[in-house]
Write an enzyme that holds these catalytic residues in place. Structure first.
Site, PDB file in Angstrom:
ATOM      1  CG  HIS A 290      -1.823  -1.194   1.311  1.00  0.00           C
ATOM      2  ND1 HIS A 290      -2.734  -1.512   0.326  1.00  0.00           N
ATOM      3  CD2 HIS A 290      -1.959  -2.155   2.271  1.00  0.00           C
ATOM      4  CE1 HIS A 290      -3.389  -2.609   0.668  1.00  0.00           C
ATOM      5  NE2 HIS A 290      -2.936  -3.025   1.840  1.00  0.00           N
ATOM      6  CB  SER A 314       2.152  -2.748   8.391  1.00  0.00           C
ATOM      7  OG  SER A 314       2.193  -1.407   7.960  1.00  0.00           O
ATOM      8  N   GLY A 318       6.065  -6.112   4.701  1.00  0.00           N
ATOM      9  CA  GLY A 318       5.849  -5.844   3.286  1.00  0.00           C
ATOM     10  C   GLY A 318       4.444  -5.380   2.963  1.00  0.00           C
ATOM     11  CE  LYS A 319       0.850  -7.744   7.486  1.00  0.00           C
ATOM     12  NZ  LYS A 319       0.298  -7.825   8.854  1.00  0.00           N
ATOM     13  CG  LEU A 320       2.617   1.338   4.808  1.00  0.00           C
ATOM     14  CD1 LEU A 320       1.324   1.603   4.049  1.00  0.00           C
ATOM     15  CD2 LEU A 320       2.524   1.913   6.221  1.00  0.00           C
TER      16      LEU A 320
END
Length: 378
Positions: A290, A314, A318-320
């Protein structure tokens, strides 16, 4: 006798220094942006107040940063998909019209909600209301009167029973088979006649609603009653397939790679949106993290929760994106969300052309012919 300071090996740290002797001074950068005291005489709108907060401190500055991030998402020429995570008792708390308008004006693209918020929305669509509570009525008495309490708010348990019956009848009308929560809620919204309902408006606008914890709600309880009746009759049921939700939301992210996230509270909706990226990664569908993130919460990180994690955490998963624009404001969402959305709508002319997403759900469907026929019939 006190030892001579000059004999200390760290004496240079403590010895007096003139300004000219400091070789690398950060003072120039530190003093670039003075705090600007809030001047009510210069403020004529909510968005102007939020802009003024950029030069104040504490949570007012964080609120301003969230406002700026949301506006930037809406005006980004690459049109990022905006995932909106909704938790907490927001419908009972008077936020229903705001959520409905976020959908109607396309200020968000995907809603991930707790089942409770959707149950309370359905309750209102079927004629229920929420009422301001009176502290002098104790809860055992409320139970005898069939009045449900949510903090400082009352709801009518009799009308909730009618909502349960609506869900049971809806489920019983479906063809046997498996359905994602997104499919179920789309079809349920199509049966509701309410111009101000969240489910009804999302169905009209074709905005996807995911409810990863649907079983944990009044809607889920009604679906359980329906399923149990089918089991008693040894009849094939319509089944809520939670894992199909995962496939659909991953494919949505794959179709529209750039994305931003808005979290009201945290809990399951927040984590569900966050996990899309690593889930796609291990499924062989590499998607970018994201690009934007903002959160309105009253949770405190020092207890190890903060409804999932602090936003920077996060990034380790690797989410953000490492360069994502992000901010958390620690504020009651029934205060923060109305202020943010009012400010956003005061800039509506800037972003009103972004329109809705046009998602091809057939890409995610493993049994495409069956699902296509079912949707056409609906």
């Amino acid at each position: 006798m006190r030892p001579n300071r000059n004999s200390n090996s760290h004496s240079k740290e403590y010895s007096p220094q003139t300004t000219s002797s400091i070789r690398f001074s950060p003072r120039g950068d530190a003093f670039k942006h003075p705090v600007q005291h809030y001047d009510v005489a210069k403020v004529r709108s909510v968005s102007e107040a939020l802009e003024a907060f950029n030069a104040t401190s504490f949570q007012s500055r964080n609120l301003a940063r969230c406002f700026k991030i949301w506006l930037k998402m809406l005006n980004d020429p690459e049109r990022p998909t905006i995932f909106f995570g909704l938790s907490g008792a927001m419908i009972a708390g008077g936020m229903r019209r705001i959520i409905r308008d976020l959908i109607a004006f396309h200020a968000i693209d995907v809603l991930v909600s707790t089942g409770a918020n959707l149950s309370h929305d359905l309750y209102e669509s079927l004629g229920g209301r929420h009422y301001m509570a009176h502290g002098h009525i104790d809860d055992p008495t409320l139970r005898k009167m069939r009045i449900d309490r949510v903090y400082d708010t009352y709801a009518d348990d009799v009308t909730f029973t009618k909502a349960d019956e609506f869900v049971e009848n809806f489920a019983d009308s479906l063809q046997p088979g498996s359905y994602s929560s997104r499919e179920l809620l789309q079809m349920m919204g199509e049966r509701i006649r309410d111009d101000y309902g969240i489910l009804a408006t999302a169905a009209k606008e074709r905005l996807p609603i995911f409810c990863p914890a649907l079983a944990d709600s009044s809607i889920g309880m009604a679906l359980t009653v329906y399923r149990n009746e089918k089991l008693k009759k040894n009849a094939p049921p319509a089944i809520y397939d939670a894992l199909m939700d995962n496939i659909e939301i991953m494919d949505l992210k794959r179709q529209f790679p750039k994305s931003g996230v808005i979290f009201i509270g945290g809990g399951t909706p927040k984590n569900y949106i966050q996990q899309v990226v690593p889930m796609a990664e291990i499924s062989g569908w590499a998607v970018p993290p994201h690009s934007y993130a903002m959160q309105v919460t009253t949770d405190d990180p020092k207890f190890g929760g903060l409804s999932g994690c602090e936003l920077p955490e996060s990034q380790s998963w690797g989410k953000l994106d490492p360069n994502a624009e992000q901010c958390t404001v620690h504020l009651d969402a029934t205060i923060g969300l109305p202020l943010l959305f009012t400010g956003i709508m005061e800039h509506y002319e800037e972003w009103k052309s972004r329109g809705p997403l046009k998602v091809d759900w057939m890409e995610a469907a493993p049994t495409a012919p069956i699902r296509k026929a079912r949707r056409t019939a609906a």
